[in-house]
Design an enzyme around this catalytic site. Sequence first.
Site, short mmCIF file in Angstrom:
data_model
loop_
_atom_site.label_atom_id
_atom_site.label_comp_id
_atom_site.label_asym_id
_atom_site.label_seq_id
_atom_site.Cartn_x
_atom_site.Cartn_y
_atom_site.Cartn_z
CD GLU A 215 -3.08 0.88 2.23
OE1 GLU A 215 -4.11 0.24 1.96
OE2 GLU A 215 -2.85 1.39 3.35
CG HIS B 18 6.01 -29.70 5.19
ND1 HIS B 18 6.62 -30.93 5.02
CD2 HIS B 18 6.56 -29.18 6.32
CE1 HIS B 18 7.49 -31.14 5.99
NE2 HIS B 18 7.48 -30.09 6.80
CE LYS C 291 -11.76 2.56 1.38
NZ LYS C 291 -11.27 3.62 2.29
#
Length: 539
Positions: free
Chosen positions: A349, A380, A508
Site C-alpha cells: 500500500e 511443506h 470503494k
Amino acid sequence: MADLDAAWTRLEAAAKAAGDKRIVEFFDAEPGRLDALTLDVAGLHLDLSKQAWDEAGLEAALDLAHAADVEGARARMFDGEAINSSEGRAVLHTALRAPAGADVKALGQPVMAEVDAVRQRMKAFAQAVRSGAIKGATGKPFKAILHIGIGGSDLGPRLLWDALRPVKPSIDLRFVANVDGAEFALTTADMDPEETLVMVVSKTFTTQETMANAGAARAWLVAALGEQGANQHLAAISTALDKTAAFGVPDDRVFGFWDWVGGRYSLWSSVSLSVAVAAGWDAFQGFLDGGAAMDEHFRTAPLEQNAPVLVALAQIFNRNGLDRRARSVVPYSHRLRRLAAFLQQLEMESNGKSVGPDGQPAKRGTATVVFGDEGTNVQHAYFQCMHQGTDITPMELIGVAKSDEGPAGMHEKLLSNLLAQAEAFMVGRTTDDVVAELTAKGVSDAEIATLAPQRTFAGNRPSTLVLLDRLTPQTFGALIALYEHKTFVEGVIWGINSFDQWGVELGKVMANRILPELESGASGQHDPSTAGLIQRLKR
C-alpha cells in the site's frame, strides 16, 4: 537528477555483474563479507551476507541511497515536514513511540503533549478494565474484548496481539474485520455479551466494513443488555465525536489519533488500545520502547551501518537490478505468523505506486509482491517452487534465538530448519553430488540420467536472515519499526510518496454504486461482465 540517473546506471551494471556469479563464492573473494553485512541493533541480529550483491554491488547501492538523498529525506520526516505531499501532511508515527517531553513537531507545531495525554488516558483505561474498576452493565468485569476494524485498524493490532499475548490471557481478545457476516457469527458464537467490551476502530466512523460489523455488535449487545446497557460495553478509536456519540459510545471512552498517522502505521496509537488492555500496559509500553530504539538507530546511524537502509537496498538490488518482482517473508515463529499479511499492507500500500509526487510515471519498478507464512509449515507448501522453480524469489527468514515456550527440544528443531533453509537456498545441491548419492545406492545409469537433474538444486537464491534475541515487546517493536523505515527508504529511492493510498479509493466508490442495485433492484451502467454478474446475484 543526473547524479541519480548515473547512480541507477551503476547499480544496474553492478547487479548484472553480480548476477552472473554465485553468492557462496563471494565469501572466498571477500574475507570481510560476514562482518560487513551483519548488524546487531535493538535486540535484532541481521545477516545480509547471503544476499546477491558483492562488494561492488553494495557500494553501488549505497551510492544510489546517497544520490537519492535518503539522509535528507530522513531528516525531513523526523522534523515533521509535509513529506506526504499529496495530502499536505507530516508523517510522524515515530512520535507515537517517542518518550514524553521529546521535541517533536508536525508542520512546526509541538505534538508530544497531546501524544502523551492520549497515552496516559489509554494507560488509565487499560488498567481500569484489567482491574475490574470498569465493569459491564450487569456489574460483571470484562473478560473479553471484540476489536472491530479493517486494514491498518486490524492487521497491526492482530499481529501485535499474537506477539504479546500471554499463553493464558485474563482477557480474551478477538477480532472482526471482514464484511462477510460469517466472520462475525463465528467470532461471537461463544462470547458472553455481559462480559464483552466492544471496541470500534475507525478514524471517520464511516468505514463501510467496520460500521457494518459495529452495527451487528451493537444489536448483539442490545439484545442481551438493552439500549443503555449496550452503551456501557462500547469504546471507540475515532476522531468523529459526533458519530461516536450518535452510536452510543460514551465520550470518555473515545480515543483519538492524528492525521499525521497513516492507517498502516497506526498500531503504535490508540488503534491498539484493545491489545494494551488485554496484554497489559507494560507490554504495550515495551513495544513502544522497542520501536523508539530502532528510530534512534535509523535516525543516527550512517547509511552503510543502518539496518533499515541496508534491508531496503537489498530489496532494491533484487527488484531493480535483478528484476525479482516478488519477495517471500517467512517467520519461523508461530507468534509472528501474520507478519507477511501485515507487510503486504505496509509495503504494497505504501510503495505500490506507478506515479511520483510530480505526477510523472515512475522510471523504474516499485513495490514487490510480498507473500509468506510461518516456517516450518511453508516448507511443506510452496518451498518446492522456491528451491526449484523457474523464477528466483528473494526471501527474508526471521527467527527467535531463545524461547522458553513449548515442550523441550522443539525450538532447536525449529531453528535447525531455519538455518538449513537459508543455507540450502544459497548453496543448492550439485548434479555431481546427486549422481554420487544415487550411484552409492545402486541406481542404474539410465535411472540416474533422468533422476539426477530432477534432484539437483541450483541454489543461488538470495535471502536475509533476521534473528530476534528473544521475542519480547521490545524486540517486536524494533522489528516492526525496521520494516517501516525500510519501506520509507525504498519510497525515497523510487521517487514515490509512500504515505498516501489513492489506489484503495476506486473500489470503494464503485462498491457504493453497486450496493443499491443488490439491495433494492436499482439499475446502473456497467460493463457487460459486471452487469451480467449483478443480474445473476439478483435472481
